[in-house]
Design a protein around this motif. Structure first.
Motif, PDB file in Angstrom:
ATOM      1  N   GLY A  34      38.376  32.278  26.615  1.00 23.76           N
ATOM      2  CA  GLY A  34      38.607  31.779  25.272  1.00 23.76           C
ATOM      3  C   GLY A  34      38.438  30.282  25.165  1.00 23.76           C
ATOM      4  N   GLU A  35      38.714  29.781  23.976  1.00 24.73           N
ATOM      5  CA  GLU A  35      38.638  28.352  23.695  1.00 24.73           C
ATOM      6  C   GLU A  35      40.014  27.872  23.275  1.00 24.73           C
ATOM      7  OE1 GLU A  35      35.507  27.709  20.832  1.00 24.73           O
ATOM      8  OE2 GLU A  35      34.267  29.215  21.831  1.00 24.73           O
ATOM      9  N   ILE A  36      40.433  26.745  23.849  1.00 22.60           N
ATOM     10  CA  ILE A  36      41.751  26.207  23.533  1.00 22.60           C
ATOM     11  C   ILE A  36      41.640  24.758  23.087  1.00 22.60           C
ATOM     12  CG2 ILE A  36      42.926  27.758  25.147  1.00 22.60           C
ATOM     13  CD1 ILE A  36      43.242  25.339  27.037  1.00 22.60           C
ATOM     14  N   GLU A  37      42.638  24.322  22.353  1.00 22.75           N
ATOM     15  CA  GLU A  37      42.760  22.923  21.959  1.00 22.75           C
ATOM     16  C   GLU A  37      44.081  22.409  22.501  1.00 22.75           C
ATOM     17  OE1 GLU A  37      43.425  20.198  17.980  1.00 22.75           O
ATOM     18  OE2 GLU A  37      42.470  22.153  17.754  1.00 22.75           O
ATOM     19  N   VAL A  38      44.024  21.405  23.365  1.00 20.46           N
ATOM     20  CA  VAL A  38      45.220  20.803  23.938  1.00 20.46           C
ATOM     21  C   VAL A  38      45.870  19.918  22.880  1.00 20.46           C
ATOM     22  CG1 VAL A  38      46.101  19.271  25.733  1.00 20.46           C
ATOM     23  CG2 VAL A  38      44.291  20.913  26.262  1.00 20.46           C
ATOM     24  N   LEU A  39      47.166  20.124  22.660  1.00 22.98           N
ATOM     25  CA  LEU A  39      47.870  19.412  21.603  1.00 22.98           C
ATOM     26  C   LEU A  39      48.730  18.257  22.112  1.00 22.98           C
ATOM     27  CD1 LEU A  39      48.976  22.560  19.586  1.00 22.98           C
ATOM     28  CD2 LEU A  39      47.029  21.062  19.134  1.00 22.98           C
ATOM     29  N   GLU A  40      49.545  18.510  23.161  1.00 24.97           N
ATOM     30  CA  GLU A  40      50.450  17.472  23.631  1.00 24.97           C
ATOM     31  C   GLU A  40      50.922  17.761  25.047  1.00 24.97           C
ATOM     32  OE1 GLU A  40      54.013  17.552  21.228  1.00 24.97           O
ATOM     33  OE2 GLU A  40      53.986  19.732  21.186  1.00 24.97           O
ATOM     34  N   LYS A  41      51.291  16.708  25.744  1.00 23.31           N
ATOM     35  CA  LYS A  41      51.843  16.853  27.091  1.00 23.31           C
ATOM     36  C   LYS A  41      53.333  17.158  26.958  1.00 23.31           C
ATOM     37  CE  LYS A  41      51.054  14.735  31.496  1.00 23.31           C
ATOM     38  NZ  LYS A  41      50.630  13.523  32.196  1.00 23.31           N
ATOM     39  N   VAL A  42      53.794  18.163  27.689  1.00 20.80           N
ATOM     40  CA  VAL A  42      55.209  18.540  27.593  1.00 20.80           C
ATOM     41  C   VAL A  42      55.964  18.316  28.902  1.00 20.80           C
ATOM     42  CG1 VAL A  42      54.879  20.170  25.702  1.00 20.80           C
ATOM     43  CG2 VAL A  42      54.704  20.982  28.056  1.00 20.80           C
ATOM     44  N   ASN A  43      55.248  18.129  30.013  1.00 18.49           N
ATOM     45  CA  ASN A  43      55.898  17.877  31.297  1.00 18.49           C
ATOM     46  C   ASN A  43      55.034  16.910  32.097  1.00 18.49           C
ATOM     47  OD1 ASN A  43      56.628  18.076  34.099  1.00 18.49           O
ATOM     48  ND2 ASN A  43      57.748  19.946  33.621  1.00 18.49           N
ATOM     49  N   ASP A  44      55.515  15.673  32.220  1.00 18.60           N
ATOM     50  CA  ASP A  44      54.748  14.633  32.919  1.00 18.60           C
ATOM     51  C   ASP A  44      54.620  14.904  34.412  1.00 18.60           C
ATOM     52  OD1 ASP A  44      54.058  12.980  30.784  1.00 18.60           O
ATOM     53  OD2 ASP A  44      55.982  11.942  30.841  1.00 18.60           O
ATOM     54  N   GLN A  45      55.669  15.404  35.047  1.00 18.96           N
ATOM     55  CA  GLN A  45      55.666  15.591  36.496  1.00 18.96           C
ATOM     56  C   GLN A  45      54.707  16.685  36.942  1.00 18.96           C
ATOM     57  OE1 GLN A  45      59.818  16.235  37.183  1.00 18.96           O
ATOM     58  NE2 GLN A  45      60.220  14.055  37.538  1.00 18.96           N
ATOM     59  N   GLN A  46      54.578  17.766  36.153  1.00 19.44           N
ATOM     60  CA  GLN A  46      53.732  18.889  36.542  1.00 19.44           C
ATOM     61  C   GLN A  46      52.427  18.962  35.749  1.00 19.44           C
ATOM     62  OE1 GLN A  46      55.962  22.514  36.428  1.00 19.44           O
ATOM     63  NE2 GLN A  46      57.497  21.792  37.865  1.00 19.44           N
ATOM     64  N   ASN A  47      52.173  17.967  34.890  1.00 23.28           N
ATOM     65  CA  ASN A  47      50.966  17.927  34.050  1.00 23.28           C
ATOM     66  C   ASN A  47      50.801  19.203  33.221  1.00 23.28           C
ATOM     67  OD1 ASN A  47      50.136  15.342  34.734  1.00 23.28           O
ATOM     68  ND2 ASN A  47      49.035  16.054  36.521  1.00 23.28           N
ATOM     69  N   ILE A  48      51.875  19.600  32.553  1.00 26.16           N
ATOM     70  CA  ILE A  48      51.864  20.776  31.683  1.00 26.16           C
ATOM     71  C   ILE A  48      51.632  20.310  30.250  1.00 26.16           C
ATOM     72  CG2 ILE A  48      53.165  22.779  30.838  1.00 26.16           C
ATOM     73  CD1 ILE A  48      52.591  23.002  33.774  1.00 26.16           C
ATOM     74  N   TYR A  49      50.668  20.975  29.585  1.00 24.28           N
ATOM     75  CA  TYR A  49      50.314  20.636  28.208  1.00 24.28           C
ATOM     76  C   TYR A  49      50.507  21.852  27.313  1.00 24.28           C
ATOM     77  CZ  TYR A  49      48.018  16.500  30.115  1.00 24.28           C
ATOM     78  OH  TYR A  49      47.744  15.313  30.755  1.00 24.28           O
ATOM     79  N   ARG A  50      50.873  21.596  26.065  1.00 24.49           N
ATOM     80  CA  ARG A  50      50.936  22.648  25.052  1.00 24.49           C
ATOM     81  C   ARG A  50      49.574  22.706  24.381  1.00 24.49           C
ATOM     82  NH1 ARG A  50      53.299  22.247  19.471  1.00 24.49           N
ATOM     83  NH2 ARG A  50      53.660  24.378  18.827  1.00 24.49           N
ATOM     84  N   ALA A  51      49.054  23.923  24.224  1.00 24.60           N
ATOM     85  CA  ALA A  51      47.733  24.109  23.624  1.00 24.60           C
ATOM     86  C   ALA A  51      47.777  25.297  22.680  1.00 24.60           C
ATOM     87  CB  ALA A  51      46.690  24.348  24.715  1.00 24.60           C
ATOM     88  N   ILE A  52      46.769  25.413  21.844  1.00 23.13           N
ATOM     89  CA  ILE A  52      46.656  26.554  20.948  1.00 23.13           C
ATOM     90  C   ILE A  52      45.327  27.258  21.243  1.00 23.13           C
ATOM     91  CG2 ILE A  52      45.600  25.258  19.048  1.00 23.13           C
ATOM     92  CD1 ILE A  52      47.369  27.068  17.167  1.00 23.13           C
ATOM     93  N   VAL A  53      45.368  28.580  21.211  1.00 27.09           N
ATOM     94  CA  VAL A  53      44.160  29.372  21.435  1.00 27.09           C
ATOM     95  C   VAL A  53      43.359  29.366  20.141  1.00 27.09           C
ATOM     96  CG1 VAL A  53      43.236  31.640  22.030  1.00 27.09           C
ATOM     97  CG2 VAL A  53      45.338  30.823  23.126  1.00 27.09           C
ATOM     98  N   LYS A  54      42.177  28.766  20.165  1.00 23.50           N
ATOM     99  CA  LYS A  54      41.329  28.706  18.972  1.00 23.50           C
ATOM    100  C   LYS A  54      40.475  29.961  18.847  1.00 23.50           C
ATOM    101  CE  LYS A  54      39.268  24.774  18.247  1.00 23.50           C
ATOM    102  NZ  LYS A  54      38.534  23.511  18.463  1.00 23.50           N
ATOM    103  N   LYS A  55      40.007  30.487  19.981  1.00 24.94           N
ATOM    104  CA  LYS A  55      39.170  31.681  19.971  1.00 24.94           C
ATOM    105  C   LYS A  55      39.432  32.440  21.260  1.00 24.94           C
ATOM    106  CE  LYS A  55      34.620  33.131  18.649  1.00 24.94           C
ATOM    107  NZ  LYS A  55      33.324  32.724  18.184  1.00 24.94           N
TER     108      LYS A  55
END
Length: 95
Positions: free
Chosen positions: A55-76
């Motif tokens: 699929g295709e995702i859009e990364v929205l924001e970083k939620v965990n600096d230590q583990q490099n976890i980002y919140r994203a939304i599935v576009k397709k």
């Protein structure tokens, strides 16, 4: 993908997911799962990687600096991306 909205095992279009990225070098990515290597029938010792586009995702924001976890939304969604399947994130051609 490390987690999904409402702790579901898969994510569909317009659902939020959490992904681990090495760096946030862009915001639009294609999620793919690497499959087996295949031999080139015409060139000796050359191989290619089979992939499954998830699929295709859009990364929205970083939620965990230590583990490099980002919140994203599935576009397709091309196939149900499962939690813990560890797809590779690739930038789209639009970046």
């Amino acid at each position: 993908m490390t987690a999904t909205e409402m702790d579901m095992k898969t994510a569909g279009e317009f659902q939020y997911i959490y992904v681990r990225l090495d760096s946030n070098g862009g915001k639009d990515f294609v999620a793919q799962k690497n499959l087996t290597m295949v031999k080139d029938p015409l060139v000796k010792d050359r191989q290619g990687q089979m992939v499954e586009l998830q699929g295709e995702i859009e990364v929205l924001e970083k939620v965990n600096d230590q583990q490099n976890i980002y919140r994203a939304i599935v576009k397709k969604s091309h196939s149900a991306g499962g939690r813990g399947r560890d797809p590779d994130a690739r930038k789209t051609a639009d970046d």
